[in-house]
Design an enzyme around this catalytic site. Structure first.
Site, PDB file in Angstrom:
ATOM      1  N   ASP A  13       0.887  -1.325  -0.174  1.00 15.53           N
ATOM      2  CA  ASP A  13      -0.050   0.152  -0.022  1.00 15.53           C
ATOM      3  C   ASP A  13       0.912   1.337  -0.083  1.00 15.53           C
ATOM      4  O   ASP A  13       0.370   2.090   0.720  1.00 15.53           O
ATOM      5  CB  ASP A  13      -0.980  -0.013   1.389  1.00 15.53           C
ATOM      6  CG  ASP A  13      -1.782  -1.103   1.249  1.00 15.53           C
ATOM      7  OD1 ASP A  13      -2.049  -1.801   0.265  1.00 15.53           O
ATOM      8  OD2 ASP A  13      -2.358  -1.382   2.523  1.00 15.53           O
ATOM      9  N   LYS A  75      -6.702  -4.683  -2.952  1.00 16.66           N
ATOM     10  CA  LYS A  75      -7.435  -5.252  -1.675  1.00 16.66           C
ATOM     11  C   LYS A  75      -8.302  -4.232  -0.820  1.00 16.66           C
ATOM     12  O   LYS A  75      -8.141  -2.883  -0.980  1.00 16.66           O
ATOM     13  CB  LYS A  75      -6.311  -5.699  -0.865  1.00 16.66           C
ATOM     14  CG  LYS A  75      -5.669  -4.780  -0.283  1.00 16.66           C
ATOM     15  CD  LYS A  75      -4.345  -5.595   0.853  1.00 16.66           C
ATOM     16  CE  LYS A  75      -3.229  -4.458   1.460  1.00 16.66           C
ATOM     17  NZ  LYS A  75      -4.055  -3.813   2.628  1.00 16.66           N
ATOM     18  N   CYS A 108      -2.009  -2.028   8.001  1.00 16.51           N
ATOM     19  CA  CYS A 108      -2.019  -2.889   6.977  1.00 16.51           C
ATOM     20  C   CYS A 108      -0.766  -3.751   7.119  1.00 16.51           C
ATOM     21  O   CYS A 108      -0.618  -4.875   6.737  1.00 16.51           O
ATOM     22  CB  CYS A 108      -2.026  -2.266   5.725  1.00 16.51           C
ATOM     23  SG  CYS A 108      -3.654  -1.543   5.382  1.00 16.51           S
TER      24      CYS A 108
END
Length: 179
Positions: A13, A75, A108
């Site tokens: 990310d 995701k 995350c």
């Protein structure tokens, strides 16, 4: 000790404006570039994830430009392990050791590392390639991951560990990346 043929890199990310507001973002992005280039020189497979790209935007250009042989895995869940596509790619690789980098450390990255450990993977978090918006959250995330059994490393440490010797065919190229 990590072995080239047993290791994969997971990049989580590193996207858009969010990547730019991380604690010491410039340093993190430069280190992540070095890690990616080193992994590519050593033929380490890379799994690259993006959290809700429609909302957070694409991966930062500094990083994306080095991932031309890869496509991002989208995701919505914070943990990459909740993505069926990620799970399928992970199984195909048949690697037991995971290097993990990205943002945010306490969300995350932490949740992905926790689930990778639960899957029986050996996990090393590349500390100079992870960040959160605040240093405190980065440190909390790192502490929790270590308490779960993850190890920590740095770009320089991991690349030299993977080579094992100055006689490695990629030693000069890797050394130039570090300087």
């Amino acid at each position: 000790m990590l072995k080239v043929d047993e290791t994969a890199l997971v990049i989580i990310d590193v996207q858009g404006k969010l990547a730019k507001i991380m604690h010491q973002s410039g340093e993190m992005l430069r280190n992540l570039e070095r890690l990616i280039k080193g992994a590519q020189l050593l033929d380490i497979p890379i799994l690259w994830l993006e959290q809700y790209p429609k909302g957070l935007g694409p991966t930062a250009e500094e990083i994306k430009q080095h991932l031309t042989d890869n496509s991002p895995i989208d995701k919505m869940a914070f943990s990459a392990c909740k993505s069926d596509t990620f799970q399928e790619e992970l199984k195909k690789l048949e690697r037991k050791s995971m290097l993990v980098a990205g943002i945010e450390t306490h969300i995350c990255v932490y949740q992905t590392v926790s689930e990778l450990l639960n899957l029986g993977k050996e996990v090393e978090v590349v500390v100079d390639c992870v960040s959160s918006r605040t240093l405190a959250n980065k440190e909390i995330g790192l502490d929790k991951m270590k308490s779960l059994g993850a190890s920590v490393t740095s770009v320089e440490m991991v690349l030299f560990e993977l080579m094992g010797t100055a006689e490695h065919s990629k030693f000069r190229e890797i050394s130039k990346l570090i300087k």
